[in-house]
Scaffold this motif. Structure first.
Motif, PDB file in Angstrom:
ATOM      1  N   LEU A  65       0.798  -1.221   0.000  1.00 12.57           N
ATOM      2  CA  LEU A  65       0.000   0.000   0.000  1.00 12.57           C
ATOM      3  C   LEU A  65       0.832   1.274   0.000  1.00 12.57           C
ATOM      4  O   LEU A  65       0.286   2.364  -0.137  1.00 12.57           O
ATOM      5  N   LYS A  66       2.137   1.133   0.127  1.00 10.34           N
ATOM      6  CA  LYS A  66       3.004   2.302   0.218  1.00 10.34           C
ATOM      7  C   LYS A  66       2.809   3.245  -0.968  1.00 10.34           C
ATOM      8  O   LYS A  66       2.754   4.464  -0.810  1.00 10.34           O
ATOM      9  N   GLY A  67       2.655   2.705  -2.160  1.00  7.86           N
ATOM     10  CA  GLY A  67       2.464   3.526  -3.351  1.00  7.86           C
ATOM     11  C   GLY A  67       1.169   4.327  -3.335  1.00  7.86           C
ATOM     12  O   GLY A  67       1.039   5.321  -4.038  1.00  7.86           O
ATOM     13  N   LEU A  68       0.211   3.890  -2.521  1.00 13.63           N
ATOM     14  CA  LEU A  68      -1.053   4.613  -2.398  1.00 13.63           C
ATOM     15  C   LEU A  68      -1.014   5.632  -1.262  1.00 13.63           C
ATOM     16  O   LEU A  68      -2.005   6.302  -0.992  1.00 13.63           O
ATOM     17  N   GLY A  69       0.130   5.716  -0.591  1.00 19.77           N
ATOM     18  CA  GLY A  69       0.260   6.667   0.508  1.00 19.77           C
ATOM     19  C   GLY A  69      -0.458   6.256   1.771  1.00 19.77           C
ATOM     20  O   GLY A  69      -0.770   7.098   2.608  1.00 19.77           O
ATOM     21  N   MET A  70      -0.726   4.971   1.920  1.00 17.24           N
ATOM     22  CA  MET A  70      -1.451   4.485   3.092  1.00 17.24           C
ATOM     23  C   MET A  70      -0.598   3.480   3.854  1.00 17.24           C
ATOM     24  O   MET A  70       0.000   2.591   3.259  1.00 17.24           O
ATOM     25  N   SER A  71      -0.586   3.622   5.154  1.00 16.65           N
ATOM     26  CA  SER A  71       0.008   2.591   6.000  1.00 16.65           C
ATOM     27  C   SER A  71      -1.090   1.601   6.351  1.00 16.65           C
ATOM     28  O   SER A  71      -2.277   1.867   6.148  1.00 16.65           O
ATOM     29  N   GLN A  72      -0.695   0.490   6.912  1.00 18.66           N
ATOM     30  CA  GLN A  72      -1.674  -0.513   7.316  1.00 18.66           C
ATOM     31  C   GLN A  72      -2.607   0.048   8.378  1.00 18.66           C
ATOM     32  O   GLN A  72      -3.811  -0.180   8.340  1.00 18.66           O
ATOM     33  N   ALA A  73      -2.079   0.828   9.312  1.00 17.04           N
ATOM     34  CA  ALA A  73      -2.918   1.410  10.367  1.00 17.04           C
ATOM     35  C   ALA A  73      -3.969   2.341   9.763  1.00 17.04           C
ATOM     36  O   ALA A  73      -5.145   2.309  10.147  1.00 17.04           O
ATOM     37  N   SER A  74      -3.550   3.172   8.803  1.00 13.84           N
ATOM     38  CA  SER A  74      -4.491   4.077   8.142  1.00 13.84           C
ATOM     39  C   SER A  74      -5.536   3.302   7.365  1.00 13.84           C
ATOM     40  O   SER A  74      -6.733   3.601   7.424  1.00 13.84           O
ATOM     41  N   TRP A  75      -5.087   2.301   6.636  1.00 12.75           N
ATOM     42  CA  TRP A  75      -6.000   1.500   5.819  1.00 12.75           C
ATOM     43  C   TRP A  75      -7.043   0.817   6.685  1.00 12.75           C
ATOM     44  O   TRP A  75      -8.226   0.836   6.378  1.00 12.75           O
ATOM     45  N   VAL A  76      -6.612   0.231   7.780  1.00  7.19           N
ATOM     46  CA  VAL A  76      -7.551  -0.494   8.642  1.00  7.19           C
ATOM     47  C   VAL A  76      -8.591   0.464   9.223  1.00  7.19           C
ATOM     48  O   VAL A  76      -9.780   0.147   9.263  1.00  7.19           O
ATOM     49  N   ALA A  77      -8.154   1.643   9.646  1.00  2.20           N
ATOM     50  CA  ALA A  77      -9.095   2.613  10.220  1.00  2.20           C
ATOM     51  C   ALA A  77     -10.084   3.105   9.163  1.00  2.20           C
ATOM     52  O   ALA A  77     -11.297   3.112   9.399  1.00  2.20           O
ATOM     53  N   VAL A  78      -9.584   3.507   7.994  1.00  2.96           N
ATOM     54  CA  VAL A  78     -10.470   3.986   6.934  1.00  2.96           C
ATOM     55  C   VAL A  78     -11.418   2.871   6.500  1.00  2.96           C
ATOM     56  O   VAL A  78     -12.610   3.093   6.292  1.00  2.96           O
ATOM     57  N   SER A  79     -10.890   1.664   6.401  1.00  2.00           N
ATOM     58  CA  SER A  79     -11.706   0.519   5.995  1.00  2.00           C
ATOM     59  C   SER A  79     -12.853   0.283   6.973  1.00  2.00           C
ATOM     60  O   SER A  79     -13.997   0.097   6.570  1.00  2.00           O
ATOM     61  N   ALA A  80     -12.546   0.292   8.263  1.00  2.00           N
ATOM     62  CA  ALA A  80     -13.580   0.059   9.272  1.00  2.00           C
ATOM     63  C   ALA A  80     -14.651   1.139   9.209  1.00  2.00           C
ATOM     64  O   ALA A  80     -15.847   0.848   9.311  1.00  2.00           O
ATOM     65  N   ILE A  81     -14.234   2.379   9.024  1.00  2.00           N
ATOM     66  CA  ILE A  81     -15.181   3.490   8.965  1.00  2.00           C
ATOM     67  C   ILE A  81     -16.006   3.409   7.681  1.00  2.00           C
ATOM     68  O   ILE A  81     -17.226   3.562   7.700  1.00  2.00           O
ATOM     69  N   ALA A  82     -15.347   3.150   6.552  1.00  2.00           N
ATOM     70  CA  ALA A  82     -16.021   3.161   5.243  1.00  2.00           C
ATOM     71  C   ALA A  82     -17.015   2.009   5.081  1.00  2.00           C
ATOM     72  O   ALA A  82     -18.053   2.172   4.444  1.00  2.00           O
ATOM     73  N   ARG A  83     -16.720   0.868   5.650  1.00  2.00           N
ATOM     74  CA  ARG A  83     -17.609  -0.267   5.403  1.00  2.00           C
ATOM     75  C   ARG A  83     -18.812  -0.314   6.337  1.00  2.00           C
ATOM     76  O   ARG A  83     -19.731  -1.086   6.127  1.00  2.00           O
ATOM     77  N   HIS A  84     -18.829   0.532   7.361  1.00  2.00           N
ATOM     78  CA  HIS A  84     -19.994   0.615   8.252  1.00  2.00           C
ATOM     79  C   HIS A  84     -21.067   1.473   7.611  1.00  2.00           C
ATOM     80  O   HIS A  84     -20.783   2.549   7.098  1.00  2.00           O
ATOM     81  N   GLU A  85     -22.294   1.003   7.672  1.00  2.00           N
ATOM     82  CA  GLU A  85     -23.403   1.765   7.089  1.00  2.00           C
ATOM     83  C   GLU A  85     -23.758   2.982   7.927  1.00  2.00           C
ATOM     84  O   GLU A  85     -24.277   3.961   7.407  1.00  2.00           O
ATOM     85  N   THR A  86     -23.497   2.903   9.215  1.00  2.00           N
ATOM     86  CA  THR A  86     -23.771   4.032  10.100  1.00  2.00           C
ATOM     87  C   THR A  86     -22.448   4.560  10.646  1.00  2.00           C
ATOM     88  O   THR A  86     -21.468   3.810  10.747  1.00  2.00           O
ATOM     89  N   PRO A  87     -22.397   5.843  10.996  1.00  2.43           N
ATOM     90  CA  PRO A  87     -21.156   6.406  11.546  1.00  2.43           C
ATOM     91  C   PRO A  87     -20.717   5.672  12.810  1.00  2.43           C
ATOM     92  O   PRO A  87     -21.543   5.187  13.577  1.00  2.43           O
ATOM     93  N   LEU A  88     -19.403   5.611  13.008  1.00  2.00           N
ATOM     94  CA  LEU A  88     -18.819   4.966  14.188  1.00  2.00           C
ATOM     95  C   LEU A  88     -18.346   6.022  15.170  1.00  2.00           C
ATOM     96  O   LEU A  88     -17.828   7.060  14.760  1.00  2.00           O
ATOM     97  N   SER A  89     -18.484   5.723  16.441  1.00  2.00           N
ATOM     98  CA  SER A  89     -17.859   6.592  17.445  1.00  2.00           C
ATOM     99  C   SER A  89     -16.386   6.179  17.534  1.00  2.00           C
ATOM    100  O   SER A  89     -15.997   5.090  17.104  1.00  2.00           O
ATOM    101  N   GLN A  90     -15.588   7.050  18.126  1.00  2.00           N
ATOM    102  CA  GLN A  90     -14.176   6.736  18.289  1.00  2.00           C
ATOM    103  C   GLN A  90     -13.997   5.498  19.158  1.00  2.00           C
ATOM    104  O   GLN A  90     -13.157   4.651  18.871  1.00  2.00           O
ATOM    105  N   SER A  91     -14.810   5.362  20.193  1.00  2.00           N
ATOM    106  CA  SER A  91     -14.684   4.191  21.069  1.00  2.00           C
ATOM    107  C   SER A  91     -15.103   2.909  20.340  1.00  2.00           C
ATOM    108  O   SER A  91     -14.508   1.857  20.554  1.00  2.00           O
ATOM    109  N   GLU A  92     -16.120   2.990  19.479  1.00  2.00           N
ATOM    110  CA  GLU A  92     -16.513   1.808  18.695  1.00  2.00           C
ATOM    111  C   GLU A  92     -15.402   1.408  17.734  1.00  2.00           C
ATOM    112  O   GLU A  92     -15.112   0.218  17.567  1.00  2.00           O
TER     113      GLU A  92
END
Length: 142
Positions: free
Chosen positions: A27-54
């Motif tokens: 993912l380096k060529g896309l400018g994303m680290s694994q930590a960033s990807w996992v966070a964006v992925s979790a947020i993007a795939r949820h149909e409803t907004p997530l709280s920070q604690s969730e």
């Protein structure tokens, strides 16, 4: 390294560590680290907004640990924080740019997973999933 001599927990740790490194490299060529990807992925795939604690619970980290990462993702325009009726609680939502990047990164991550898992039979994959799922359930109880 003689993998057969490693303990189960050491093998599990090293497998997860090297998997994350492989994803980071891909993912380096896309400018994303694994930590960033996992966070964006979790947020993007949820149909409803997530709280920070969730999100923290889903990622298995402390809520405070996420703050610098979330600040970077907001600055990059990949996520936004929204404030619903309760002003004490802010929710996380992927922006259109974050959604688009999620789709691109997902393709790369899926491709890497397929490359690696083609070496493992479907039967062994099924057994591994069952064992890891069971192990995760037990560890979560601790």
């Amino acid at each position: 390294m003689d993998h057969d001599r490693l303990s189960f927990s050491h093998l599990l740790y090293l497998t997860a560590h090297h998997w994350r490194r492989a994803v980071d490299k891909r993912l380096k060529g896309l400018g994303m680290s694994q930590a960033s990807w996992v966070a964006v992925s979790a947020i993007a795939r949820h149909e409803t907004p997530l709280s920070q604690s969730e999100l923290a619970q889903e990622l298995g980290v402390e809520s405070a640990t996420l703050v610098p990462l979330l600040n970077r993702l907001v600055a990059q325009g990949l996520i936004t924080r929204i404030t619903p009726g309760d002003k004490r609680k802010r929710l996380l939502v992927a922006t259109p740019e974050g959604e688009a990047l999620y789709e691109k990164v997902k393709v790369e991550a899926d491709r890497l997973r397929e490359e690696i898992l083609t070496l493992i039979s479907p039967e062994d994959q099924a057994v591994t999933r069952r064992v890891l799922s069971r192990l995760l359930q037990e560890v979560e109880k601790q």
